[in-house]
Write an enzyme that holds these catalytic residues in place. Structure first.
Site, short mmCIF file in Angstrom:
data_model
loop_
_atom_site.label_atom_id
_atom_site.label_comp_id
_atom_site.label_asym_id
_atom_site.label_seq_id
_atom_site.Cartn_x
_atom_site.Cartn_y
_atom_site.Cartn_z
N CYS A 197 0.87 -1.18 0.00
CA CYS A 197 0.00 0.00 0.00
C CYS A 197 0.90 1.23 0.00
O CYS A 197 0.49 2.31 0.42
CB CYS A 197 -0.86 -0.05 1.26
N ARG A 216 4.20 1.97 -2.58
CA ARG A 216 4.48 2.39 -3.95
C ARG A 216 4.72 1.16 -4.83
O ARG A 216 5.41 0.21 -4.42
CB ARG A 216 5.74 3.28 -4.00
N GLU A 266 0.38 3.34 -13.24
CA GLU A 266 -0.99 3.62 -12.77
C GLU A 266 -1.69 4.56 -13.75
O GLU A 266 -1.19 5.66 -13.98
CB GLU A 266 -0.94 4.25 -11.38
N HIS A 298 -5.24 2.38 -6.06
CA HIS A 298 -4.57 3.43 -5.27
C HIS A 298 -5.58 4.20 -4.41
O HIS A 298 -5.77 5.41 -4.56
CB HIS A 298 -3.82 4.39 -6.20
N1 LIG Z 1 -1.47 4.04 -1.04
C1 LIG Z 1 -1.65 5.26 -0.68
O1 LIG Z 1 -2.63 5.90 -1.03
C2 LIG Z 1 -0.66 5.91 0.19
C3 LIG Z 1 0.65 5.57 0.10
N2 LIG Z 1 1.58 6.18 0.90
C4 LIG Z 1 2.96 5.74 0.78
O2 LIG Z 1 3.29 4.98 1.91
C5 LIG Z 1 4.69 5.06 2.15
C6 LIG Z 1 4.97 5.32 3.61
O3 LIG Z 1 4.42 6.56 4.01
P1 LIG Z 1 4.71 7.14 5.48
O4 LIG Z 1 4.66 6.06 6.47
O5 LIG Z 1 3.83 8.29 5.64
O6 LIG Z 1 6.20 7.61 5.30
P2 LIG Z 1 7.30 7.78 6.44
O7 LIG Z 1 8.33 8.66 5.87
O8 LIG Z 1 6.67 8.17 7.73
O9 LIG Z 1 7.90 6.32 6.61
C7 LIG Z 1 8.71 5.72 5.64
C8 LIG Z 1 9.74 4.92 6.39
O10 LIG Z 1 10.45 4.15 5.45
C9 LIG Z 1 11.75 4.01 5.99
N3 LIG Z 1 12.70 3.53 5.01
C10 LIG Z 1 13.44 4.24 4.14
N4 LIG Z 1 14.26 3.42 3.45
C11 LIG Z 1 14.04 2.17 3.91
C12 LIG Z 1 14.59 0.91 3.60
N5 LIG Z 1 15.54 0.78 2.68
N6 LIG Z 1 14.13 -0.16 4.27
C13 LIG Z 1 13.19 -0.04 5.21
N7 LIG Z 1 12.63 1.14 5.56
C14 LIG Z 1 13.05 2.24 4.91
C15 LIG Z 1 12.06 5.38 6.49
O11 LIG Z 1 13.12 5.36 7.40
C16 LIG Z 1 10.75 5.79 7.12
O12 LIG Z 1 10.74 5.52 8.50
C17 LIG Z 1 5.19 6.14 1.20
O13 LIG Z 1 5.74 5.52 0.07
C18 LIG Z 1 3.95 6.88 0.80
O14 LIG Z 1 4.08 7.47 -0.44
C19 LIG Z 1 1.22 7.13 1.80
C20 LIG Z 1 -0.08 7.51 1.92
C21 LIG Z 1 -1.12 6.96 1.11
O1 LIG Z 2 0.06 10.28 -0.22
C1 LIG Z 2 0.50 9.36 -0.88
O2 LIG Z 2 1.67 8.99 -0.90
C2 LIG Z 2 -0.41 8.63 -1.76
O3 LIG Z 2 0.00 7.69 -2.39
C3 LIG Z 2 -1.79 9.07 -1.89
O4 LIG Z 2 -1.97 9.31 -3.24
P1 LIG Z 2 -3.25 10.11 -3.76
O5 LIG Z 2 -3.18 11.46 -3.16
O6 LIG Z 2 -4.46 9.35 -3.30
O7 LIG Z 2 -3.13 10.14 -5.25
#
Ligand SMILES: NC(=O)C1=CN([C@@H]2O[C@H](COP(=O)(O)OP(=O)(O)OC[C@H]3O[C@@H](n4cnc5c(N)ncnc54)[C@H](O)[C@@H]3O)[C@@H](O)[C@H]2O)C=CC1
Ligand SMILES: O=C(O)C(=O)COP(=O)(O)O
Length: 718
Positions: free
Chosen positions: A383, A385, A414, A432
């Site tokens: 969930c 990337r 996407e 997504h």
């Molecule tokens: N599907 C969706 O709609 C959404 C997807 N996302 C995605 O979820 C992911 C996480 O978001 P958050 O938790 O808010 O970010 P965050 O920045 O709080 O956490 C990401 C974590 O990944 C860690 N990290 C970096 N490199 C790493 C590695 N090589 N191995 C293991 N951990 C590593 C970082 O140290 C950090 O603690 C992002 O890619 C974001 O874009 C976020 C919101 C919605």
């Molecule tokens: O915030 C993120 O990283 C997301 O992946 C959410 O994407 P969206 O704003 O729903 O297109």
């Protein structure tokens, strides 16, 4: 008769005395009130002026982004002062009315009780009117400051090119930003209209590639209403001095809940079972599931979302383990998650969920090799990337049964062109939707709009991911130091004509500069890079000058627009460089920059020394400080200015070989048409002196005469 008349005369005398006393009291009261009101008015003007100046200084932080701001800031001062004066005048008038009413009441008290009551009513009405006027004036004042601040950054038009909640539009519009929302733009259409906009707001759909950024000639901020910024070329934005910001945290809970939903749906085959019911089938055997209780969930990426997923799945009785290079084992132990290396994680996990950004280190984290290290029948969720789990390897693992199921919200492409993975019976796929909840969208929309407004008002840089140098540069206290850095950079550039710059070291003395390294090196580079020389006979390999700056800038991805002409010794200062892009550009030019905090200064005066080092090892040093709010030069190449040279406005900097007669220098400067306001000369050291001439006007005809009496001279505006 006589006896009855005597008391009447006495009464008249008493009345006259009372009247006289009342008159004196009235006069004294009026005089005292007028004097007090006058003093209060002056104090109010001064205090409000100071507050306004402080506000302006904050706004001026963003002056580094565009030169126009200076002009607008001046307009701001004038308009705000004008309004302040108006407010004060209104208050004084109202106070005078109150005084008059009070006087009337005092007189009335001596005459008639009814008049006293009427007087009191009048006073109350006047006070209410006064209050309303004051409130209206303050609201108007604040509105003007906000409007002008927004305009000072040039944030007049913002384009929203993805489906962002209406809240964002409302907040920006209520701050007088013109907003266009168009979510149906093709890439070509975006390229065509982007030059009109100062700001761009996107979600994950719009790809803000380098060509969009280059085309956005007026862009100052790109906002991501969400977390991941991988759809924005942040490097290109940085090179172009454009701030990129996201709204970290706004959609964390929604993404975490969606992840948990996928885990639960996977373990009970909810997707396939539901599909089969829709096909009119009642198949209970085929969709036998398994409990989550007692199973181990591995979380790769223990950031915001990873942590929330852990806390929620623990409620199902799952054991949570995880890996994150930036999170300490003690830290995640606090929320009952065991930190393990990846190699220890693979064989232990029943479920794996990834919550990292997509970066080289996380691309294809789950691939054929790592799938092979996992338990047979492992289930995976992405969930975060597309691409963190290699799609082809996942398909192979699903086919072989090594992976029993996958929950996928994100895809490499996407929307995907190839739906094989999404259609696989053991895959639950969503388009997504992690952040697609009413709550998350309202939050991120509000967050990004408020962050834009805060940024342009110089209040906060929250969410900016590429403006590290600006982080400490927003405070009004550090502003003069930022300006000093730029001015030393300009002077350094002018005085090191033959230096092929390879290193810039900034030495910081005094505890006030302890955390100033990033913005001081950036500001020195801004000054250095902005200044190009017109007397450019020599081609200097690394340092940008009129000849090589365009080429170097182009190499660095910057298109400098020359806003000066080749006019003799006059320096041409361009506004292409700012605190955001200068460090990146310096790096691209091969200039190594460093800042060192040297502790307290021996004389207790904080100061900055800039050492420009050439490729041959030669070093040119300038030292300056901030006195009050003014920037001054203390020494050049060890030649001290016994009276520090003021840096600001029209300036001529010169160098002499051997001692020189100041009268000759000033005479020559005047012959060049320079109206001198001050002149500071350094000591003679290593057979040279340096001088700074402050002038009311720039050198209108060049520095022909001055150049005859000194070894080199340059005019610039600091
Ligand atoms: N599907 C969706 O709609 C959404 C997807 N996302 C995605 O979820 C992911 C996480 O978001 P958050 O938790 O808010 O970010 P965050 O920045 O709080 O956490 C990401 C974590 O990944 C860690 N990290 C970096 N490199 C790493 C590695 N090589 N191995 C293991 N951990 C590593 C970082 O140290 C950090 O603690 C992002 O890619 C974001 O874009 C976020 C919101 C919605
Ligand atoms: O915030 C993120 O990283 C997301 O992946 C959410 O994407 P969206 O704003 O729903 O297109």
């Amino acid at each position: 008769m006589y006896a009855s008349k005597k008391p009447k005369r006495i009464t008249r005398v008493v009345l006259v005395v009372h009247a006289a006393a009342a008159a004196v009291v009235v006069v004294v009261v009026v005089v005292v009130v007028v004097v007090v009101v006058g003093i209060v008015a002056v104090v109010v003007v001064v205090v409000v002026a100071v507050v306004v100046v402080v506000l302006l200084l904050v706004v001026v932080v963003l002056v580094v982004v565009v030169v126009i701001i200076v002009i607008v800031a001046v307009v701001l001062v004038v308009v705000v002062f004008f309004i302040v004066v108006l407010v004060v005048v209104v208050v004084v008038v109202v106070v005078v009315i109150v005084v008059v009413v009070v006087v009337v009441i005092i007189i009335a008290y001596l005459c008639n009780f009814v008049v006293v009551v009427v007087g009191l009513i009048v006073v109350v009405v006047v006070l209410i009117v006064e209050l309303v006027v004051a409130i209206v004036a303050v609201v108007a004042l604040v509105a003007v400051v906000v409007v002008l601040s927004l305009y000072s950054l040039g944030l007049r038009k913002v384009l929203i090119s993805d489906e962002v909640d209406q809240k964002c539009v409302e907040i920006l519009q209520s701050n007088n930003v013109e907003v266009t929302k168009n979510t149906k733009l093709s890439k070509d259409e975006l390229l065509q209209i982007i030059p009109e906009y100062d700001g761009l707001i996107v979600r994950s759909a719009t790809k803000v590639t380098a060509d969009v950024i280059e085309a956005g000639r007026n862009l100052k901020i790109i906002g991501r209403a969400g977390t991941g910024v991988d759809n924005i070329d942040a490097e290109a934005a940085t090179r172009n001095g454009i701030i990129v910001m996201n709204t970290p945290g706004g959609n964390t809970l929604s993404a975490a809940e969606h992840t948990c939903t996928l885990i639960i749906a996977l373990t009970r085959n909810l997707g396939s079972a539901s599909m089969s019911m829709k096909e009119g089938k009642w198949d209970r055997k085929k969709f036998m599931g398994s409990e989550l209780y007692g199973k181990t969930l591995a979380i790769i990426g223990l950031g915001r979302i990873g942590k929330e997923v852990a806390l929620r799945m623990q409620a199902f009785g799952m054991t949570t383990i995880g890996f994150d290079p930036l999170v300490k084992p003690e830290e995640c132990a606090e929320w009952n998650t065991e930190w393990l290396s990846l190699d220890d994680i693979w064989p232990r996990a029943d479920y794996i969920t990834v919550h990292t950004p997509l970066i080289p280190q996380t691309k294809h984290l789950l691939n054929d090799i790592t799938f092979a290290k996992c338990k047979k029948g492992v289930r995976v969720v992405n969930c975060a990337r597309g691409g963190i789990i290699e799609e082809a390897a996942l398909l192979r693992a699903l086919e072989s049964g090594q992976c029993a199921g996958a929950g996928l919200d994100v895809f490499v492409e996407e929307p995907p062109k190839d739906y094989t993975l999404a259609k696989h019976p053991n895959v639950i796929a969503t388009p997504h939707l992690g952040a697609s909840t009413v709550e998350a969208q309202t939050r991120v929309a509000e967050d990004i709009a408020l962050q834009f407004v805060d940024l342009v008002q110089g209040k906060s840089l929250f969410g900016a991911i590429n403006a590290h140098a600006l982080t400490n540069a927003l405070s009004p206290d550090t502003q003069p130091w930022v300006q000093l850095g730029e001015k030393l950079g300009v002077l350094g550039s002018l005085l090191t004509k033959t230096l092929s710059l390879s290193n810039v070291e900034v030495l910081l003395y005094g505890s006030t500069l302890k955390n100033a390294g990033a913005f001081m090196t950036a500001s020195v580079m801004v000054g250095y890079l902005r200044t190009t020389r017109a007397d450019n006979g020599d081609l200097i390999p690394h340092a940008p000058n009129m000849v090589n700056a365009p080429v170097l800038s182009k190499q660095a991805g910057i298109n400098p627009s020359t806003n000066g002409s080749d006019d003799g010794e006059r320096a041409v200062v361009t506004s292409q460089f700012n605190l955001v892009n200068a460090p990146a550009l310096a790096k691209q030019l091969g200039i190594v920059t460093a800042a060192t905090y040297k502790g307290e200064a021996e004389d207790g005066i904080p100061s900055v020394t800039v050492a420009l080092q050439g490729a041959g090892g030669e070093i040119f040093q300038l030292q300056g400080t901030v006195a009050g709010k003014s920037t001054v030069l203390l020494s050049v190449q060890g030649n001290d200015f016994s009276i520090p040279a003021s840096l600001g406005g029209n300036t001529v900097v010169y160098r002499t070989v051997g001692p020189a007669q100041i009268s000759d220098i000033l005479g020559a400067a005047m012959k060049d048409g320079i109206q001198v306001s001050a002149c500071s000369v350094s000591s003679l050291c290593k057979n040279q002196t340096f001088g700074i001439i402050n002038a009311y006007s720039s050198a209108p005809n060049g520095l022909k005469n001055l150049s005859e009496v000194v070894s080199s001279a340059y005019a610039c505006v600091l």
